[in-house]
Design an enzyme around this catalytic site. Structure first.
Site, PDB file in Angstrom:
ATOM      1  N   GLY A 147       4.903   4.015  19.869  1.00 13.27           N
ATOM      2  CA  GLY A 147       3.908   4.505  18.926  1.00 13.27           C
ATOM      3  C   GLY A 147       2.515   4.400  19.534  1.00 13.27           C
ATOM      4  O   GLY A 147       2.173   3.397  20.173  1.00 13.27           O
ATOM      5  N   ARG A 207      -1.362  -1.544  -1.335  1.00 11.40           N
ATOM      6  CA  ARG A 207      -2.443  -1.595  -0.342  1.00 11.40           C
ATOM      7  C   ARG A 207      -3.728  -1.057  -0.940  1.00 11.40           C
ATOM      8  O   ARG A 207      -3.741   0.032  -1.522  1.00 11.40           O
ATOM      9  CB  ARG A 207      -2.092  -0.773   0.901  1.00 11.40           C
ATOM     10  CG  ARG A 207      -3.235  -0.730   1.917  1.00 11.40           C
ATOM     11  CD  ARG A 207      -2.829  -0.006   3.173  1.00 11.40           C
ATOM     12  NE  ARG A 207      -2.599   1.415   2.993  1.00 11.40           N
ATOM     13  CZ  ARG A 207      -3.555   2.345   2.903  1.00 11.40           C
ATOM     14  NH1 ARG A 207      -4.825   2.005   2.917  1.00 11.40           N
ATOM     15  NH2 ARG A 207      -3.232   3.618   2.771  1.00 11.40           N
ATOM     16  N   SER A 245      -9.264  12.221   0.075  1.00 11.07           N
ATOM     17  CA  SER A 245      -9.646  10.827   0.281  1.00 11.07           C
ATOM     18  C   SER A 245      -9.977  10.090  -1.012  1.00 11.07           C
ATOM     19  O   SER A 245     -10.608  10.637  -1.918  1.00 11.07           O
ATOM     20  CB  SER A 245     -10.867  10.767   1.209  1.00 11.07           C
ATOM     21  OG  SER A 245     -11.403   9.469   1.237  1.00 11.07           O
ATOM     22  N   LEU A 257      -6.270   1.161   8.156  1.00  8.06           N
ATOM     23  CA  LEU A 257      -6.913   1.226   9.466  1.00  8.06           C
ATOM     24  C   LEU A 257      -7.311  -0.178   9.919  1.00  8.06           C
ATOM     25  O   LEU A 257      -7.226  -0.520  11.099  1.00  8.06           O
ATOM     26  CB  LEU A 257      -8.151   2.124   9.406  1.00  8.06           C
ATOM     27  CG  LEU A 257      -7.928   3.554   8.884  1.00  8.06           C
ATOM     28  CD1 LEU A 257      -9.205   4.380   8.999  1.00  8.06           C
ATOM     29  CD2 LEU A 257      -6.805   4.242   9.649  1.00  8.06           C
ATOM     30  N   ARG A 284      -5.080   1.847  -6.296  1.00  8.48           N
ATOM     31  CA  ARG A 284      -4.304   3.081  -6.277  1.00  8.48           C
ATOM     32  C   ARG A 284      -3.110   3.061  -7.221  1.00  8.48           C
ATOM     33  O   ARG A 284      -2.816   4.056  -7.874  1.00  8.48           O
ATOM     34  CB  ARG A 284      -3.833   3.357  -4.838  1.00  8.48           C
ATOM     35  CG  ARG A 284      -4.978   3.704  -3.920  1.00  8.48           C
ATOM     36  CD  ARG A 284      -4.532   3.853  -2.488  1.00  8.48           C
ATOM     37  NE  ARG A 284      -5.653   4.309  -1.667  1.00  8.48           N
ATOM     38  CZ  ARG A 284      -5.580   4.502  -0.356  1.00  8.48           C
ATOM     39  NH1 ARG A 284      -4.445   4.258   0.272  1.00  8.48           N
ATOM     40  NH2 ARG A 284      -6.627   4.911   0.322  1.00  8.48           N
ATOM     41  N   GLY A 292      -0.447   5.471  17.634  1.00  9.27           N
ATOM     42  CA  GLY A 292      -1.502   5.590  16.640  1.00  9.27           C
ATOM     43  C   GLY A 292      -2.481   4.453  16.818  1.00  9.27           C
ATOM     44  O   GLY A 292      -2.586   3.854  17.890  1.00  9.27           O
ATOM     45  N   LEU A 293      -3.201   4.117  15.757  1.00  7.70           N
ATOM     46  CA  LEU A 293      -4.224   3.080  15.895  1.00  7.70           C
ATOM     47  C   LEU A 293      -3.631   1.754  16.349  1.00  7.70           C
ATOM     48  O   LEU A 293      -4.180   1.100  17.247  1.00  7.70           O
ATOM     49  CB  LEU A 293      -4.960   2.899  14.566  1.00  7.70           C
ATOM     50  CG  LEU A 293      -5.982   3.982  14.233  1.00  7.70           C
ATOM     51  CD1 LEU A 293      -6.633   3.694  12.884  1.00  7.70           C
ATOM     52  CD2 LEU A 293      -7.050   4.075  15.318  1.00  7.70           C
ATOM     53  N   ALA A 294      -2.536   1.317  15.745  1.00  8.90           N
ATOM     54  CA  ALA A 294      -1.942   0.034  16.133  1.00  8.90           C
ATOM     55  C   ALA A 294      -1.389   0.101  17.550  1.00  8.90           C
ATOM     56  O   ALA A 294      -1.642  -0.789  18.370  1.00  8.90           O
ATOM     57  CB  ALA A 294      -0.854  -0.359  15.141  1.00  8.90           C
ATOM     58  N   GLY A 295      -0.629   1.143  17.859  1.00  6.94           N
ATOM     59  CA  GLY A 295       0.002   1.241  19.172  1.00  6.94           C
ATOM     60  C   GLY A 295      -0.980   1.467  20.300  1.00  6.94           C
ATOM     61  O   GLY A 295      -0.889   0.833  21.360  1.00  6.94           O
TER      62      GLY A 295
END
Length: 644
Positions: free
Chosen positions: A43, A438, A287, A444, A333, A45-48
């Site tokens: 992965g 969440r 958003s 993020l 949410r 994305g941001l984490a990977g």
């Protein structure tokens, strides 16, 4: 089922000092020795991407894998509204402790306190890191980074880059990753799909991949494996996730022994463009930041089909402001989504399908002017108009909840290691930090915290604390894993029934949305389990693969992912059935307050449910065992959540 208790390995001591003390107590790998060790990251994305860049910067040899043609296409780019941090630039009372408190409360007291506090601590470092990388955060008149509000908080702590925050943050992480690729420290593999985890003598040591353009099956070896492959929202077929998002990497690891935690905790985002017909393949997110200035309402009377601008103010029900005067339109949410569903169920929904509510900016435009609103949300307004052919500056947006994020995922301890030694899980792919719901702008934050600031420490501790055996890709475990992958692919390639994979996936999505969606009942969940088992049998008996019979056929790729969703869907329903309470995004109709709010059962369910795959005899004969991780609340005492 089992009552076996899992150890989170959280450090002792004051929560404010746990992470700092833990960093000091962990074993280190000296700089010269780091070059001798390798890590696989699945992965980008941001984490990977942040994990790959950070570990390579330290000296580890990193192999990074993505199913996409570039890490810049990772789904992290779709995040719009912002990223949380406790900088307190607006001087409105924020602090690390308040961010910690809001996150634990927002997750309905089903998150691990130690992890959440660490996340709040690290949040400030993330902003500094990203600014140094050149991420163009919005700034106020005085030059400081600007903040805006998000749901579940009464302070402004969300940093943003208009409605493109995820994209800008990913470009920052991608630039760091590209630097390491250029230096030869990261071996980047694009268009490669992980199809199995390789476990050697009880430790995760590699993966089996398929090249999605050639169909070639490959073996890859490392000293440790990190999964950062995102969430599983596409089990619902219609979601805000990109079409490529899937659960296969996590699910293959689960079938190799990694526990899957809290699978039923699904986030339904309240601010999405409503479904317009059965032809759609995905939904579009608007958003949550829009709820800063947009007011949510429906007509007071049922069946009022007048155009929104023709309905006078006194005949509108601004229901979030009415029910939750303290938080108004910025409730979390899960709360906003349920209230929208209640209004539609009452017959007060709007639009052609009746499954929508209004998000109205008229008051904000009158107050601040159209130019100011455009500067904040211009690209979001443009996107809405392109999709709906309606101008949100002139008429209210229509929104409705849709599947967006999954709080469940592979179980990890404080070090982000699963119960399977050597397998670490980052970002949305793990269950950690968010509990049962969440808060907006926290995804993020968690992805970058895990990648930039947690895994670089904890991966070193794992390597220094374990004997890494000298094996090659010719080891029997690699041969066996590849054989399993090929057998499964051959079975899929041979499918020659009359029902397409898309048809089965859509049918699964309907079952999940109707019975394991915003509202759940015991009878509905039992029905879902039976229907999913029947559908899974239909998939293997009557499923149809169109096109050429080879491993590079995109329909084969899709079928493999749907096969995993058909198993995951059953586990989600089982988890929801077993959790006899309502909390966060998990709403059981049998367990609600007189005001229709989620009613927890803290005596029996203050724990993480972690499921072990114990038997898979093919077809419908899949068995799981339920384990627990008890949650202790020392600092934020569980109470009935109230945003009124």
């Amino acid at each position: 089922m089992s009552n076996g208790t899992l150890n989170s390995n959280c450090p002792a001591g004051d929560i404010q000092s746990r992470w700092d003390n833990h960093k000091f107590s962990m074993k280190l790998v000296n700089p010269a020795n780091k070059r001798k060790h390798s890590v696989i990251v699945v992965g980008t994305g941001l984490a990977g991407a942040s994990a790959s860049a950070s570990m390579a910067e330290l000296g580890y040899k990193v192999k990074a894998f993505t199913i996409l043609d570039s890490p810049r296409r990772s789904h992290s780019i779709a995040a719009q509204g912002g990223i949380n941090a406790a900088k307190n630039y607006p001087n409105d009372g924020d602090s690390i402790y308040r961010l910690f408190y809001d996150t634990v409360k927002g997750g309905d007291f089903r998150a691990r306190e130690s992890n959440v506090y660490r996340l709040a601590q690290i949040s400030n470092n993330i902003i500094d890191q990203c600014v140094a990388q050149g991420v163009p955060f919005a700034r106020d008149y005085g030059g400081l980074l600007a903040n805006r509000s998000f749901g579940g908080a009464q302070v402004s702590r969300t940093f943003y880059a208009r409605g493109q925050t995820g994209q800008q943050l990913l470009i920052g992480a991608y630039s760091a990753l590209s630097r390491q690729v250029g230096l030869g420290k990261v071996d980047l593999h694009t268009r490669k799909e992980m199809l199995d985890l390789v476990v050697v003598n009880g430790k995760a040591r590699g993966i089996i991949t398929r090249d999605v353009t050639t169909g070639k099956i490959e073996r890859h070896l490392a000293d440790a494996v990190c999964l950062a492959t995102g969430g599983y929202g596409n089990v619902y077929f219609l979601s805000t996730n990109a079409m490529n998002c899937n659960v296969t990497a996590s699910w293959r690891a689960h079938k190799k022994g990694a526990y899957f935690a809290n699978p039923c905790f699904t986030q339904i985002h309240p601010t999405c463009i409503p479904r317009s017909g059965d032809y759609q393949s995905k939904l579009t997110l608007m958003s949550e930041s829009l709820r800063n200035d947009g007011r949510v309402w429906v007509p007071k009377e049922k069946g009022d089909h007048r155009r929104p601008n023709d309905i006078p103010e006194e005949e509108r029900d601004y229901y979030l402001e009415r029910i939750y005067p303290s938080f108004g339109n910025l409730v979390p949410r899960d709360v906003a989504s349920r209230q929208a569903k209640f209004r539609v169920d009452e017959g007060r929904g709007v639009g052609p399908t009746g499954e929508a509510v209004y998000l109205d900016f008229l008051s904000a435009i009158k107050r601040d002017g159209e130019k100011a609103i455009s500067e904040k949300y211009g690209n979001l307004f443009q996107m809405y108009e392109k999709i709906t052919d309606e101008n949100p500056y002139k008429v209210p947006m229509r929104i409705y909840p849709a599947v967006h994020y999954t709080m469940g995922g592979l179980w990890v301890d404080y070090n982000l290691q699963s119960n399977l030694p050597g397998l670490h899980v980052l970002g949305e792919a793990n269950f950690s930090d968010h509990g049962a719901n969440r808060l907006g702008a926290s995804a993020l934050m968690q992805g970058l915290a895990d990648g930039y600031f947690v895994i670089p420490y904890t991966i070193g501790n794992y390597i220094a604390s374990n004997t890494i055996e000298d094996v090659t890709v010719d080891h029997e475990a690699f041969k066996e894993a590849e054989s399993t992958v090929r057998h499964r692919l051959d079975k899929i390639v041979a499918m020659n029934g009359s029902t397409t994979v898309d048809e089965i996936h859509r049918e699964l999505g309907n079952i999940m949305w109707n019975h394991v969606g915003m509202s759940r009942t015991a009878s509905g969940l039992k029905e879902a389990i039976e229907k999913i088992q029947t559908l899974r049998e239909k998939f293997w008996v009557d499923g149809k693969i169109v096109g050429e019979a080879n491993y590079k056929n995109a329909e084969v790729e899709k079928a493999g992912r749907v096969a995993d969703f058909l198993e995951l869907g059953e586990l989600m329903a089982m988890d929801a059935l077993t959790r006899e309470e309502s909390c966060g995004g998990h709403f059981r109709e049998e367990h609600q307050t007189p005001e229709n709010e989620a009613k927890r059962d803290d005596e029996n369910f203050t724990h993480v449910a972690a499921w072990e795959s114990t038997a898979d005899n093919g077809g419908n004969k899949i068995e799981w065992q339920r384990h627990k991780e008890e949650l202790d609340f020392e600092y934020v005492q569980p109470t009935q959540r109230s945003y009124k």
